[in-house]
Design an enzyme around this catalytic site. Structure first.
Site, mmCIF file in Angstrom:
data_model
loop_
_atom_site.group_PDB
_atom_site.id
_atom_site.type_symbol
_atom_site.label_atom_id
_atom_site.label_comp_id
_atom_site.label_asym_id
_atom_site.label_seq_id
_atom_site.Cartn_x
_atom_site.Cartn_y
_atom_site.Cartn_z
ATOM 1 N N SER A 554 0.848 -1.185 0.000
ATOM 2 C CA SER A 554 0.000 0.000 0.000
ATOM 3 C C SER A 554 0.889 1.244 0.000
ATOM 4 O O SER A 554 1.681 1.430 -0.908
ATOM 5 C CB SER A 554 -0.964 -0.037 1.190
ATOM 6 O OG SER A 554 -2.006 0.877 1.018
ATOM 7 N N ASP A 640 -9.816 -3.512 -5.612
ATOM 8 C CA ASP A 640 -9.236 -2.727 -4.530
ATOM 9 C C ASP A 640 -9.675 -1.266 -4.649
ATOM 10 O O ASP A 640 -9.312 -0.584 -5.600
ATOM 11 C CB ASP A 640 -7.711 -2.832 -4.611
ATOM 12 C CG ASP A 640 -7.004 -2.144 -3.454
ATOM 13 O OD1 ASP A 640 -7.661 -1.406 -2.696
ATOM 14 O OD2 ASP A 640 -5.795 -2.353 -3.312
ATOM 15 N N HIS A 675 -8.064 -4.908 -1.621
ATOM 16 C CA HIS A 675 -6.846 -4.382 -1.006
ATOM 17 C C HIS A 675 -6.173 -5.391 -0.079
ATOM 18 O O HIS A 675 -4.948 -5.460 -0.014
ATOM 19 C CB HIS A 675 -7.188 -3.110 -0.222
ATOM 20 C CG HIS A 675 -5.995 -2.293 0.159
ATOM 21 N ND1 HIS A 675 -5.226 -1.633 -0.762
ATOM 22 C CD2 HIS A 675 -5.444 -2.024 1.371
ATOM 23 C CE1 HIS A 675 -4.244 -0.978 -0.144
ATOM 24 N NE2 HIS A 675 -4.362 -1.202 1.158
#
Length: 702
Positions: A554, A640, A675
């Site tokens: 991320s 995501d 995600h």
């Protein structure tokens, strides 16, 4: 020379130049077409993905499989090892709440949790005492992706609210379950944030609705038995830069509406005595002012950075008038002692703080003001504060672990200071802490700062610079990566790796200033700190240049991209999971879910030419250039909503176009997840095994 032999030709993304001019600066994006123009709808129905984009992602997946084909046996072995360290039929220790105790367990071979309750003082280890309330494996049947949002019982324990996401897009559906019959009511509440707050009578609840741009912009009040279309709008947040959540107090006296971005807070309160009233504004949002509230009977306790309290202090205000002018200091601000969270009970105030990089739990007697700490003696460790589900209690729960010590769960009597060990994490395949060493070292940074680095390696490892190292980093949003027990990384450590976590600026490891000095115009400190950690580990012969595999996900994936541009020669490879690498384009697009709320973290390049310049200087996608990149593995999730799939897809396309080396650039897109990757506990281990197989391969340890 590449260690990836006999690979087929890598996919070549078509160039479809799109020009964008901001502040008089023109840029060309050759790969903008990889973003599906109908992305909002696609998150809810992945089948409608543009066929050309799907074909490209599938070609990338095929190339990735070819590159990793020789690791198939290793991946299975790693998965088997990791699974062997997890107790398959594990159970939580249930938390007492009224006449019951609530917990969860897994079954052998199961992927999803099963939620249960027992009588308050029953032995939960006796499965005959458990009443299963929700079987996650049953609910997930036939779904490629399924994630539960938890289960929350009404005050009278007759019903519970539960939620699920079956796309990976984080649009949760809420259901209501009758806890006596086990049947769900007809109510279906869709497109929520995943939870809600019950009214005390259990006849209604409050929830957050996610809008078409995946923003939690509205709070609704749902009456049980009524259709969602008739739900009452309680509050709408019109500023797209703010997140919003809703929760209830332990005393059932208030509903909290928490509105915030990364540096500013605002609370609105709804008394449960009048659910139809207008929510009461506590203190209007003021840029840079943060505060968080918890119940304390006749007072609220308020954690805040008001009045220059950079590392936060705790104040109180009367329940009848909780406004800013009535806040009174209870726990003063101490520079360098960062208060992270707080909670209150009938006789005690509790908070979690970090001092000198290590956490401790503080207890304050509300009547006498006497304080004491719960702390431990290891060089590096992690504490988790769970608290309690009841207000009138002296017992709270916390967890402790370190890189070598499996998680221990304690109940703690705040009055007598007695610790009761409830459970120690079992490692079925065996674990001897004495076989390992964990250390906290400090790497000198370019500007005189010292960067904490947590290390784990086998005690018998010879530290002569020949060991490979997996160096993990994050460095954003003030998030601290804990030095906690991680069964998966033992598969690397047992193969001679040093496992290291760089606690770089952008987190709050060394106080709030550590965060401030790694955001906005100071963002490049984060990347320099990570390189400094690598330099230190090489200089001290924990490893050496060319043997360090860097990993981050991320915002940590952005770190990977920036460092790959900055110092590729120092690393053996990069693993970038759901990497936020197209920072400039994303921050320039205010329709994307997280863009406006993220401006206080990165800058607003739409309105500010200066902030545009900050981001343009380091944005990984923008700064890919002709240089020999080491092997890079990027991982994406099709649905995501946080780091959209096209960011790593575009980045990989540009890396492959620009690199002057012969090392492969790989992209793996999970076409059934978002995600967080795969949703099942063992499915997730398969992904970790894949990443670690890549690390072992590039380190020459196969």
């Amino acid at each position: 020379m590449s260690i990836f032999h006999s690979l087929p030709a890598a996919p070549v993304a078509e160039k479809r130049p799109v020009e964008d001019t901001r502040h008089g600066i023109a840029r060309i994006d050759d790969y903008a077409w990889l973003r599906d123009g109908n992305w909002q709808a696609m998150f809810k129905d992945p089948a409608i993905l543009d066929p050309a984009i799907r074909a490209h992602l599938e070609a990338e997946n095929a190339y990735m499989k070819a590159a990793m084909a020789d690791t198939a046996a290793l991946q299975k072995q790693l998965f088997s090892e990791m699974k062997g360290r997890i107790k398959e039929d594990d159970s939580s220790v249930p938390l007492k709440n009224g006449p019951y105790a609530y917990g969860s367990f897994y079954v052998t071979g199961g992927e999803q949790p099963h939620y249960f309750r027992t009588a308050r003082d029953a032995d939960y280890r006796d499965t005959a005492t458990r009443r299963v309330l929700l079987d996650g494996d049953k609910e997930a049947e036939g779904k490629a992706y399924f994630r539960l949002a938890g289960l929350d019982a009404t005050t009278d324990h007759s019903h519970a609210l539960w939620g699920y996401d079956d796309k990976g897009s984080e649009y949760y559906t809420l259901r209501i379950r009758n806890l006596e019959t086990g049947a769900d009511l007809a109510d279906i509440v869709e497109n929520t944030g995943g939870g809600g707050a019950w009214a005390p009578d259990g006849k209604s609840f409050f929830y957050t609705l996610q809008d078409e741009n995946h923003r939690p912009s509205k709070i609704y009040h749902h009456i049980v038995g009524q259709p969602q279309s008739s739900d009452r709008l309680v509050y709408e947040e019109t500023d797209p830069g703010f997140f919003m959540g809703v929760g209830g107090s332990l005393l059932d006296d208030f509903i909290y509406i928490d509105i915030h971005d990364h540096e500013t807070s605002e609370y609105r309160l709804l008394s449960t005595k009048d659910l139809n009233a207008e929510p009461l504004l506590v203190s209007p949002r003021e840029e840079g002012l943060e505060y968080a509230m918890c119940e304390g009977g006749d007072v609220f306790y308020i954690l805040t950075n008001a009045d220059g309290a950079k590392d936060f202090k705790i104040m109180e205000a009367p329940v009848t008038a909780p406004f800013r002018e009535n806040w009174r200091e209870v726990v003063p601000h101490t520079p360098g002692k960062l208060i992270l969270s707080h909670m209150a009970f009938a006789r005690h105030l509790v908070w979690l703080e970090r001092k000198d990089g290590l956490p401790q739990i503080m207890i304050r007697d509300r009547k006498t003001g006497a304080e004491h700490a719960i702390a431990f003696a290891e060089e590096a460790y992690s504490l988790g504060l769970q608290g309690a589900a009841e207000y009138d209690t002296d017992i709270i729960r916390f967890s402790y672990s370190s890189m070598t010590t499996p998680t221990q769960l304690f109940d703690y009597n705040m009055a007598t200071r007695e610790r009761t060990l409830l459970k120690t994490q079992e490692v079925p395949s065996g674990h001897n802490p004495d076989d390992y060493v964990t250390r906290r070292v400090f790497a000198p940074a370019w500007d005189g700062e010292s960067v904490p680095v947590t290390l784990l390696h086998r005690k018998d490892l010879v530290l002569d610079g020949t060991a490979p190292c997996l160096l993990y980093g994050y460095g954003a949003y003030g998030i601290t990566i804990p030095a906690s027990f991680n069964t998966s990384c033992l598969s690397l450590v047992d193969r001679g790796f040093v496992y290291a976590i760089a606690h770089i600026r952008g987190g709050k490891d060394k106080g709030f200033a550590w965060y401030e000095n790694g955001k906005m115009q100071n963002k490049e400190n984060t990347f320099k700190d990570f390189v400094a950690a690598a330099d230190y580990l090489a200089a001290e012969k924990y490893t050496s240049y060319g043997r360090i595999v860097a990993e981050g996900g991320s915002a940590g994936g952005m770190l990977m991209g920036a460092v790959a541009n900055m110092a590729p020669e120092k690393f053996a490879a990069f693993i970038a999971a759901v990497p936020f690498v197209d920072v400039l384009n994303t921050m320039l697009d205010d329709t994307l879910p997280l863009t406006p709320p993220e401006w206080p973290e990165w800058g607003n390049p739409i309105d500010s030419e200066e902030e545009y310049g900050w981001i343009a200087a380091y944005s990984p996608y923008e700064n890919v250039d002709a240089r020999p990149y080491p092997p890079i593995l990027a991982l994406a999730g099709l649905t995501d909503p946080r780091v959209t799939y096209w960011e790593p897809a575009k980045w990989v396309a540009r890396l492959r176009e620009k690199t002057t080396g012969d090392q492969p650039i790989l992209l793996r897109t999970n076409m059934d997840a978002g995600h967080g990757g795969a949703s099942g506990r063992f499915q997730r281990l398969e992904e970790v095994a894949f990443e670690y197989a890549f690390a072992i391969k590039v380190a020459g340890k196969m």
